[in-house]
Design a protein around this motif. Sequence first.
Motif, PDB file in Angstrom:
ATOM      1  N   THR A  81      -2.299  10.434 -53.138  1.00 29.43           N
ATOM      2  CA  THR A  81      -0.909  10.001 -53.053  1.00 29.43           C
ATOM      3  C   THR A  81      -0.199  10.350 -54.354  1.00 29.43           C
ATOM      4  O   THR A  81      -0.749  10.179 -55.440  1.00 29.43           O
ATOM      5  CB  THR A  81      -0.824   8.479 -52.817  1.00 29.43           C
ATOM      6  N   ASP A  82       1.031  10.834 -54.238  1.00 28.95           N
ATOM      7  CA  ASP A  82       1.788  11.177 -55.443  1.00 28.95           C
ATOM      8  C   ASP A  82       2.597   9.975 -55.922  1.00 28.95           C
ATOM      9  O   ASP A  82       2.631   8.920 -55.274  1.00 28.95           O
ATOM     10  CB  ASP A  82       2.688  12.386 -55.190  1.00 28.95           C
ATOM     11  N   LEU A  83       3.243  10.120 -57.054  1.00 32.56           N
ATOM     12  CA  LEU A  83       3.958   9.005 -57.649  1.00 32.56           C
ATOM     13  C   LEU A  83       5.077   8.496 -56.755  1.00 32.56           C
ATOM     14  O   LEU A  83       5.328   7.289 -56.666  1.00 32.56           O
ATOM     15  CB  LEU A  83       4.525   9.418 -59.017  1.00 32.56           C
ATOM     16  N   HIS A  84       5.770   9.408 -56.084  1.00 34.72           N
ATOM     17  CA  HIS A  84       6.856   9.006 -55.182  1.00 34.72           C
ATOM     18  C   HIS A  84       6.320   8.166 -54.034  1.00 34.72           C
ATOM     19  O   HIS A  84       6.890   7.119 -53.692  1.00 34.72           O
ATOM     20  CB  HIS A  84       7.580  10.247 -54.647  1.00 34.72           C
ATOM     21  N   GLN A  85       5.208   8.624 -53.435  1.00 36.47           N
ATOM     22  CA  GLN A  85       4.613   7.887 -52.323  1.00 36.47           C
ATOM     23  C   GLN A  85       4.137   6.516 -52.771  1.00 36.47           C
ATOM     24  O   GLN A  85       4.328   5.506 -52.086  1.00 36.47           O
ATOM     25  CB  GLN A  85       3.431   8.672 -51.744  1.00 36.47           C
ATOM     26  N   ARG A  86       3.520   6.459 -53.932  1.00 30.37           N
ATOM     27  CA  ARG A  86       3.015   5.188 -54.443  1.00 30.37           C
ATOM     28  C   ARG A  86       4.159   4.202 -54.690  1.00 30.37           C
ATOM     29  O   ARG A  86       4.055   3.021 -54.340  1.00 30.37           O
ATOM     30  CB  ARG A  86       2.228   5.424 -55.737  1.00 30.37           C
ATOM     31  N   ALA A  87       5.225   4.694 -55.277  1.00 26.32           N
ATOM     32  CA  ALA A  87       6.360   3.812 -55.550  1.00 26.32           C
ATOM     33  C   ALA A  87       6.973   3.297 -54.251  1.00 26.32           C
ATOM     34  O   ALA A  87       7.299   2.107 -54.122  1.00 26.32           O
ATOM     35  CB  ALA A  87       7.410   4.553 -56.376  1.00 26.32           C
ATOM     36  N   ALA A  88       7.108   4.191 -53.266  1.00 26.36           N
ATOM     37  CA  ALA A  88       7.718   3.802 -51.991  1.00 26.36           C
ATOM     38  C   ALA A  88       6.851   2.770 -51.266  1.00 26.36           C
ATOM     39  O   ALA A  88       7.356   1.754 -50.766  1.00 26.36           O
ATOM     40  CB  ALA A  88       7.920   5.035 -51.117  1.00 26.36           C
ATOM     41  N   THR A 116      -4.953 -11.277 -52.268  1.00 25.04           N
ATOM     42  CA  THR A 116      -4.791 -11.125 -53.713  1.00 25.04           C
ATOM     43  C   THR A 116      -4.696  -9.665 -54.142  1.00 25.04           C
ATOM     44  O   THR A 116      -4.147  -9.361 -55.194  1.00 25.04           O
ATOM     45  CB  THR A 116      -5.964 -11.776 -54.454  1.00 25.04           C
ATOM     46  N   ASP A 117      -5.280  -8.751 -53.363  1.00 23.90           N
ATOM     47  CA  ASP A 117      -5.323  -7.333 -53.722  1.00 23.90           C
ATOM     48  C   ASP A 117      -5.017  -6.492 -52.488  1.00 23.90           C
ATOM     49  O   ASP A 117      -5.554  -6.758 -51.399  1.00 23.90           O
ATOM     50  CB  ASP A 117      -6.714  -6.945 -54.225  1.00 23.90           C
ATOM     51  N   VAL A 118      -4.188  -5.472 -52.662  1.00 26.09           N
ATOM     52  CA  VAL A 118      -3.877  -4.530 -51.579  1.00 26.09           C
ATOM     53  C   VAL A 118      -4.145  -3.119 -52.084  1.00 26.09           C
ATOM     54  O   VAL A 118      -3.593  -2.696 -53.107  1.00 26.09           O
ATOM     55  CB  VAL A 118      -2.414  -4.651 -51.114  1.00 26.09           C
ATOM     56  N   VAL A 119      -5.005  -2.388 -51.373  1.00 29.34           N
ATOM     57  CA  VAL A 119      -5.273  -0.982 -51.671  1.00 29.34           C
ATOM     58  C   VAL A 119      -4.519  -0.137 -50.653  1.00 29.34           C
ATOM     59  O   VAL A 119      -4.682  -0.323 -49.437  1.00 29.34           O
ATOM     60  CB  VAL A 119      -6.779  -0.663 -51.597  1.00 29.34           C
ATOM     61  N   LEU A 120      -3.690   0.785 -51.138  1.00 24.41           N
ATOM     62  CA  LEU A 120      -2.919   1.675 -50.275  1.00 24.41           C
ATOM     63  C   LEU A 120      -3.461   3.090 -50.395  1.00 24.41           C
ATOM     64  O   LEU A 120      -3.767   3.561 -51.504  1.00 24.41           O
ATOM     65  CB  LEU A 120      -1.448   1.652 -50.687  1.00 24.41           C
ATOM     66  N   LEU A 121      -3.594   3.757 -49.257  1.00 25.26           N
ATOM     67  CA  LEU A 121      -4.090   5.129 -49.280  1.00 25.26           C
ATOM     68  C   LEU A 121      -3.564   5.896 -48.077  1.00 25.26           C
ATOM     69  O   LEU A 121      -3.093   5.317 -47.100  1.00 25.26           O
ATOM     70  CB  LEU A 121      -5.622   5.136 -49.300  1.00 25.26           C
ATOM     71  N   LYS A 122      -3.635   7.214 -48.186  1.00 26.77           N
ATOM     72  CA  LYS A 122      -3.224   8.098 -47.104  1.00 26.77           C
ATOM     73  C   LYS A 122      -4.478   8.717 -46.508  1.00 26.77           C
ATOM     74  O   LYS A 122      -5.260   9.365 -47.209  1.00 26.77           O
ATOM     75  CB  LYS A 122      -2.279   9.190 -47.624  1.00 26.77           C
ATOM     76  N   LEU A 137      -9.130  -9.237 -50.343  1.00 22.35           N
ATOM     77  CA  LEU A 137      -8.806  -7.812 -50.393  1.00 22.35           C
ATOM     78  C   LEU A 137      -8.328  -7.297 -49.036  1.00 22.35           C
ATOM     79  O   LEU A 137      -8.941  -7.582 -48.001  1.00 22.35           O
ATOM     80  CB  LEU A 137     -10.043  -7.013 -50.814  1.00 22.35           C
ATOM     81  N   VAL A 138      -7.258  -6.511 -49.066  1.00 22.82           N
ATOM     82  CA  VAL A 138      -6.734  -5.846 -47.874  1.00 22.82           C
ATOM     83  C   VAL A 138      -6.555  -4.368 -48.194  1.00 22.82           C
ATOM     84  O   VAL A 138      -6.027  -4.015 -49.255  1.00 22.82           O
ATOM     85  CB  VAL A 138      -5.389  -6.461 -47.433  1.00 22.82           C
ATOM     86  N   VAL A 139      -6.998  -3.502 -47.284  1.00 26.73           N
ATOM     87  CA  VAL A 139      -6.809  -2.056 -47.414  1.00 26.73           C
ATOM     88  C   VAL A 139      -5.839  -1.611 -46.327  1.00 26.73           C
ATOM     89  O   VAL A 139      -5.968  -2.022 -45.167  1.00 26.73           O
ATOM     90  CB  VAL A 139      -8.154  -1.305 -47.273  1.00 26.73           C
ATOM     91  N   ILE A 140      -4.861  -0.789 -46.693  1.00 25.66           N
ATOM     92  CA  ILE A 140      -3.857  -0.323 -45.727  1.00 25.66           C
ATOM     93  C   ILE A 140      -3.670   1.177 -45.855  1.00 25.66           C
ATOM     94  O   ILE A 140      -3.452   1.700 -46.954  1.00 25.66           O
ATOM     95  CB  ILE A 140      -2.497  -1.017 -45.940  1.00 25.66           C
ATOM     96  N   SER A 141      -3.751   1.870 -44.715  1.00 26.50           N
ATOM     97  CA  SER A 141      -3.365   3.272 -44.630  1.00 26.50           C
ATOM     98  C   SER A 141      -2.112   3.334 -43.758  1.00 26.50           C
ATOM     99  O   SER A 141      -2.205   3.301 -42.527  1.00 26.50           O
ATOM    100  CB  SER A 141      -4.498   4.108 -44.011  1.00 26.50           C
ATOM    101  N   PRO A 142      -0.929   3.366 -44.367  1.00 25.88           N
ATOM    102  CA  PRO A 142       0.317   3.293 -43.589  1.00 25.88           C
ATOM    103  C   PRO A 142       0.496   4.523 -42.689  1.00 25.88           C
ATOM    104  O   PRO A 142       0.111   5.643 -43.035  1.00 25.88           O
ATOM    105  CB  PRO A 142       1.411   3.235 -44.658  1.00 25.88           C
ATOM    106  N   GLY A 143       1.117   4.285 -41.559  1.00 26.78           N
ATOM    107  CA  GLY A 143       1.449   5.383 -40.673  1.00 26.78           C
ATOM    108  C   GLY A 143       2.750   6.033 -41.072  1.00 26.78           C
ATOM    109  O   GLY A 143       3.537   5.461 -41.842  1.00 26.78           O
ATOM    110  N   PRO A 144       3.010   7.236 -40.572  1.00 27.60           N
ATOM    111  CA  PRO A 144       4.278   7.902 -40.881  1.00 27.60           C
ATOM    112  C   PRO A 144       5.458   7.106 -40.324  1.00 27.60           C
ATOM    113  O   PRO A 144       5.429   6.643 -39.192  1.00 27.60           O
ATOM    114  CB  PRO A 144       4.134   9.258 -40.169  1.00 27.60           C
ATOM    115  N   GLY A 145       6.442   6.916 -41.139  1.00 26.45           N
ATOM    116  CA  GLY A 145       7.627   6.208 -40.676  1.00 26.45           C
ATOM    117  C   GLY A 145       7.478   4.699 -40.611  1.00 26.45           C
ATOM    118  O   GLY A 145       8.322   4.017 -40.011  1.00 26.45           O
TER     119      GLY A 145
END
Length: 281
Positions: A81-88, A116-122, A137-145
Amino acid sequence: MRFLNVHHTVASVGRLVRAAGGASPADAAQLSPAYRMMLAGLRPIFPPTAGVLVSFEDGAWGGFLAENRIFEDIFRGVSGTDLHQRAAWGDEVHRAFDYLRDEFPALAYLTELLVTDVVLLKSDSTGGGSASQLPGLVVISPGPGWTTRDFAETLVHEMTHLNLFVLDMAYRLYRKTSDELALDEHRVVSAVRVGELRPFDKAFHSAVVAVPLMYMQQARGETALVDAFASSLINCCEGLEAKKDRFTPYGQILLAELSSFARNLDYTMVESGFTRTDLAA
């Protein structure tokens, strides 16, 4: 409904803190710090002292999960993930908490307490994950849109899993181990993976976590989840009831509450169940 009741969760977390050797929280303000201190002894990575810590695939949690092959289904095909994606995405997580506080304060309280913790990834897999051995702990791979509501519903979905893990630790839900409940003889049709037989405990989780999401959507006047899962939710409950001897007496109480909702789709049960003080014990 005890699995979504604020007072019951507060009592259950306090019970776990005491069982772990911690001081009994004197009031609600001390509960979250005591819970987080308890988590520090249960997990390889300490939780933040307050709020939710957001990290990404290359953070400490991301590396630990990948190395230990935890949430392999979510980590399938991970890309950076790039900085823009991480910030969004980071902004969306915080907006999701704001949305819950504004629209569903009881669910917001439970989510802020237990997550307490969220891991975001593509990755190639869209959705979220949580695990009994990694509370908080929660892990999330967001969908497009994905919108703020999608992030909020995913957080609530995983919070409900985490809450069931807490209740299982505090009171014990099942008479058999998770490995035993995975045997064919204990499998039950899933509430959300329609037609699929799942291990007994996972089938129960699939039914319970559908409840707050159905509630949130109907509050917005949406019926997608009800249309998709109302019948399969009943089928799952019937399968669980047919094998309810796998539950402890406490687990059977939760099943009865779940089944009553599934058969009536009475959302006032959910609404009143958030804050009923008689469910605290």
